[in-house]
Structure formats: structure tokens, C-alpha cells
Design an enzyme around this catalytic site. Structure first.
Site, PDB file in Angstrom:
ATOM      1  N   ALA A  13       2.382  -7.802  -3.240  1.00  0.00           N
ATOM      2  CA  ALA A  13       3.509  -8.716  -3.001  1.00  0.00           C
ATOM      3  C   ALA A  13       4.482  -8.057  -2.046  1.00  0.00           C
ATOM      4  O   ALA A  13       4.860  -6.904  -2.226  1.00  0.00           O
ATOM      5  CB  ALA A  13       4.216  -9.057  -4.319  1.00  0.00           C
ATOM      6  N   CYS A  14       4.878  -8.791  -1.004  1.00  0.00           N
ATOM      7  CA  CYS A  14       5.883  -8.301  -0.059  1.00  0.00           C
ATOM      8  C   CYS A  14       7.043  -9.300  -0.034  1.00  0.00           C
ATOM      9  O   CYS A  14       6.929 -10.403  -0.576  1.00  0.00           O
ATOM     10  CB  CYS A  14       5.283  -8.124   1.333  1.00  0.00           C
ATOM     11  SG  CYS A  14       4.819  -9.667   2.153  1.00  0.00           S
ATOM     12  N   PRO A  15       8.187  -8.935   0.559  1.00  0.00           N
ATOM     13  CA  PRO A  15       9.358  -9.824   0.511  1.00  0.00           C
ATOM     14  C   PRO A  15       9.110 -11.224   1.060  1.00  0.00           C
ATOM     15  O   PRO A  15       9.568 -12.202   0.485  1.00  0.00           O
ATOM     16  CB  PRO A  15      10.398  -9.066   1.347  1.00  0.00           C
ATOM     17  CG  PRO A  15      10.032  -7.634   1.172  1.00  0.00           C
ATOM     18  CD  PRO A  15       8.525  -7.621   1.109  1.00  0.00           C
TER      19      PRO A  15
END
Length: 488
Positions: free
Chosen positions: A8-10
């Protein structure tokens, strides 16, 4: 070995899926089994309970909080940033194999009871404060970006259709003619403006959520709304989110009778938290932050000449430095915050940031096309994809190149992006759309100088990359393997 992983990334776009691909390829090369849950912007398909139960270890490659983290209780866990998974997936698998050999505390024992339940589902309780703070802020930004994109593009479209005077149009609830292009422009402007009104509350609400889970959402949203009301803007939203999360996390530590415990998350915590945050935002900290925002607005309005060029260069360098990471997001959030402030300088900042963000992938696509012998086969394949990613303002398209050769690629792209940012500010290019890349050029003020700034930055970065590659040692098998793993 059997592993499960969550990435998960921003933004939930590029990094999330590139990390997943790198982990899957590394597991395949090692003869292991691995299933990945990508918690991206398009949603995710959760890992099955049986899959989690059979796993020897869990890998969290995330720059934001992992959703529903309690599913993995009792499993050995390895945590890393998304870029670590992209750059060194085999190393993460080795850490997971080592963790699988270590005994894991009983999740039902005293350790679980003493742990911070508010942090358990978002950020590891044992992480350093700096790491947790970064994840809290990035969580808020990740939930805010869809509102930024939707609202900003609608507002930009309204200006393209009806001119800048469309902001003075009467409410469409009082006057709307389906045959009038001007009325459609007004409708798009008012919908986009409504979306923009959620930016600060959403930012605050999900920062609070990252800290203290669902009970903190209401205090965070209300605190963000109050920040908008008192004129505290994005700085007020950040403060409100952190304050709401801290208040709810503190209340969670209070021991209450069992009969009251059942209504704490849905009644008591939101009620008390909203009251405390509201009082503090209205009476104590809202006005000082509003004064700080007014000072920032005056500073932006007064920028011109060399000062504006220096700011454009700084923001351009930040955008290119970690290609979608925290430093990139700081520059992007600063630019988006300026859109809500208004003023010509704020629009120039948005144009400079977007132009600079397109430079790294476009420059590397050009360099790999012009001198393919200096790049690995995997990098040349990534270069063909990077044309579209760069044109779409997805800076992450340059990550495979940076992962394989960071000491040559990153400084080269930073130089070109900084040049583009400075030139865009110097030329006075403006942009009201927060995303879209080259495809929103019709919405750019001074479009020809703006495009010239992008082209010059791309040429500078491409030349710098090629020079660094030629002066450095020849590409050896290790970088080639790294590039192959990243691009799988």
C-alpha cells in the site's frame, strides 16, 4: 515457504502494484509461494482466511496504514517501506524466512491486551514516532487525493468552458439551462467547488483514523471543518487530525466498566472527542494557525522574479527526488493547498509541480530510447511504458530506473525537474488542475512556455543520465537482475 503480503502506498497507484510485482517475482525465483493483497486506489481483494492461516510469515510493504491488520494476529510479520520491496524484494523474503523461524507471542496473551488497540490496525505500535507520524500524514493525503483530482479537474474544466468569470455565476439550483454551455460550466464549477470543500475535513479525518481508528473519524472531520471555518486551511487540518487522533487514543486508555465499554466506540469516544477537538480548534489553536496561513498566503502572493524561480526549483527537485514518496507528496500537497488559497502565484506553483513531475519518467524514456545499450533489457521495456506514465504526471514511472541505478539516475532527474520548475515559474505558466499531466495542457495559462519548460527539463535530465552512465562503470549483472525483478 508460503508467504502472504500486503502492499500500500499513499496514492494507491504505481508503487502499490510495482511492489507486489517485485515480491511475486522474487518468490517465484526462490521457489516459494506468495500471495499479495494490493490495497490500492481501486480497492482490494482481501486475502482468504485459509491463505493467511497457512502462511509461514507476513510481509507488510506499506507507506500508509494496513487495513484490517488484525487478520494477521499471531503470524510472524516483516514490515518495510514500499520502495524496499521494489528495490530489494529478495531481501524482504529472506527477512520473512528468518522471522518464520522465531517464536511468536500468543495473540490472546497479556501482550495483546496491553497493546494499543488504536494503533494495531494502522501502524505497528513499536515503530518509532517519526515513522508513525509519516504514515499517519500519508494516510490522510491518500484519502484526500481523489477529492483533489475530481474537484480540481471539474473546476479546471469549468474555466475552459466558461472562462474565469464563471465563479460569479448564480447557483445552478436557481438558474440552469441545459442548452447553455455557460450553465454547464457553472454546474461543473459548483460541483468541483463542493468537492474541494471536503479537502481539509477529509485530510484531518483520515489522519485521525490512522492514529486511532474509526472512533477518531468524527472528531477529525469536525476539526477539519472548523479549520476551514476559521481560515486555518491545510495547516489547521493537519493540526486537527493529529489532535483528534491523540484525544481518542488517550481516551482509549481510560479503564471503563464493562457495561459502558460496548458503547464507547460508537457513542462516548466520538462525542467526547468531537467536543474536545471542537473547543480547542474554535477557542485555542484555530486562530493562531489561521494567522500563520494568512502569512503564508501573503508570502506566496509576494513571490516574483528570482524568488519564484528558486521556489519552483526547490519544488521540482522535491517532486523528482523520491518519485512519489513522502518528499514528493509534501511538494504536491503544498501545491494543492495553494489551489484552495487562490491567487496567481498559487496557480503558478501548481503548474511548476506538475511540469517537474513529468520530467523523470519522460527523460528516462528518452534516454533509454536514444542509448539503449547503456540500459538493461528490462529498463528498455520500462522506458516504453514510461512515455505514457510521464505524460500522465505519474512520476513513479521512473522508479525501475532509480531502483537499478540510484546514484546516477536520481541526481540526473532532480537536476532536470528543478530546471523545469524554475522555468515554469519564471515563464508565469498557471494551472488550476491538480492532475492530468500533458492532457490538461488546454487548461494551462501560457501553454507554449510551459511545454518548453518540460522539454528543456527532459533534455537536461536525459543528457545527465546518459553522461553519468557513460562515465560510470558498465552495467553489470547485479543491476540487471534488480531491474528485471522490479519490472516483472
Amino acid at each position: 515457504m508460503k508467504y502472504v503480503a500486503v502492499t500500500a502506498c499513499p496514492t494507491g497507484i504505481a508503487h502499490t502494484y510495482m511492489a507486489a510485482e517485485a515480491l511475486e517475482q522474487a518468490a517465484k525465483d526462490a521457489g516459494d509461494e506468495l500471495q499479495v493483497e494490493t490495497q490500492g486506489s481501486a480497492g482490494s481483494t482481501p486475502l482468504g482466511a485459509e491463505t493467511i492461516r497457512d502462511a509461514d510469515a507476513v510481509i507488510f510493504a506499506a507507506d500508509v496504514g494496513v487495513r484490517d491488520r488484525d487478520r494477521f494476529a499471531g503470524k510472524p510479520v516483516v514490515e518495510a517501506a514500499v520502495k524496499q520491496a521494489i528495490n530489494d524484494a529478495p531481501g524482504l523474503l529472506a527477512r520473512a524466512a528468518e522471522a518464520a523461524r522465531e517464536p511468536v507471542a500468543d495473540p490472546g496473551g497479556p501482550q495483546a491486551e496491553d497493546a494499543e488497540p488504536a494503533l494495531a490496525s494502522k501502524v505497528e505500535a513499536g515503530s518509532g514516532f517519526g515513522s508513525r507520524l509519516r504514515q499517519w500524514l500519508m494516510t490522510g493525503v491518500s484519502y484526500m487525493i481523489p477529492f483533489v483530482a475530481a474537484g480540481g479537474l471539474l473546476i479546471a474544466l469549468s474555466f475552459a468552458l466558461g472562462g474565469y468569470q464563471i465563479i460569479d455565476a448564480p447557483p445552478v439550483t436557481e438558474q440552469f439551462d441545459a442548452a447553455s454551455l455557460t450553465d454547464w460550466a457553472a454546474l461543473a464549477n459548483q460541483i468541483g467547488s463542493a468537492a474541494f470543500e471536503f479537502l481539509v475535513p477529509v485530510l484531518a479525518g483520515f489522519i485521525a483514523f490512522a492514529i486511532a481508528d474509526r472512533p477518531a473519524i468524527a472528531p477529525g472531520f469536525v476539526g477539519g471543518a472548523i479549520a476551514t471555518t476559521v481560515g486555518a486551511g491545510f495547516l489547521g487540518g493537519l493540526a486537527a487530525g493529529l489532535l483528534a487522533g491523540a484525544v481518542i487514543a488517550g481516551l482509549n486508555r481510560v479503564k471503563v466498566p464493562r457495561g459502558i465499554a460496548g458503547i464507547m466506540p460508537v457513542v462516548v469516544l466520538p462525542l467526547v472527542g468531537t467536543l474536545v477537538v471542537g473547543v480547542l480548534m474554535f477557542v485555542v489553536i484555530g486562530k493562531p494557525i489561521a494567522l500563520a496561513m494568512a502569512g503564508l498566503t501573503d508570502w506566496l502572493t509576494g513571490l516574483s522574479g528570482a524568488n519564484a524561480a528558486l521556489l519552483g526549483a526547490l519544488l521540482g527537485a522535491m517532486i523528482a527526488f523520491d518519485m512519489g514518496g513522502p518528499i514528493n507528496k509534501v511538494a504536491y500537497t503544498f501545491a494543492v493547498g495553494g489551489l484552495s488559497i487562490g491567487g496567481t502565484t498559487s496557480l503558478e506553483i501548481m503548474a511548476a509541480v506538475m511540469a517537474a513531475g513529468m520530467v523523470p519518467p519522460l527523460a528516462l524514456a528518452l534516454a533509454s530510447a536514444v542509448r539503449g545499450s547503456l540500459f538493461t533489457p528490462a529498463e528498455r521495456a520500462n522506458g516504453r511504458t514510461a512515455w505514457l506514465l510521464g505524460a500522465s504526471f505519474i512520476t513513479e514511472g521512473a522508479i525501475p530506473f532509480a531502483a537499478a541505478d540510484p546514484l546516477r539516475v536520481i541526481p540526473s532527474t532532480v537536476v532536470g525537474a528543478a530546471a523545469t520548475g524554475a522555468l515554469s515559474m519564471t515563464f508565469g505558466a498557471t494551472l488550476r488542475a491538480p492532475h492530468g499531466g500533458i492532457f490538461v495542457t488546454p487548461l494551462v495559462g501560457n501553454p507554449l512556455p510551459y511545454l518548453a519548460a518540460i522539454v528543456l527539463g527532459v533534455l537536461v535530465s536525459a543528457a545527465a543520465v546518459l553522461l553519468a552512465k557513460r562515465l560510470g562503470r558498465p552495467v553489470d549483472p547485479a543491476p540487471q537482475a534488480a531491474g528485471t525483478a522490479v519490472s516483472a
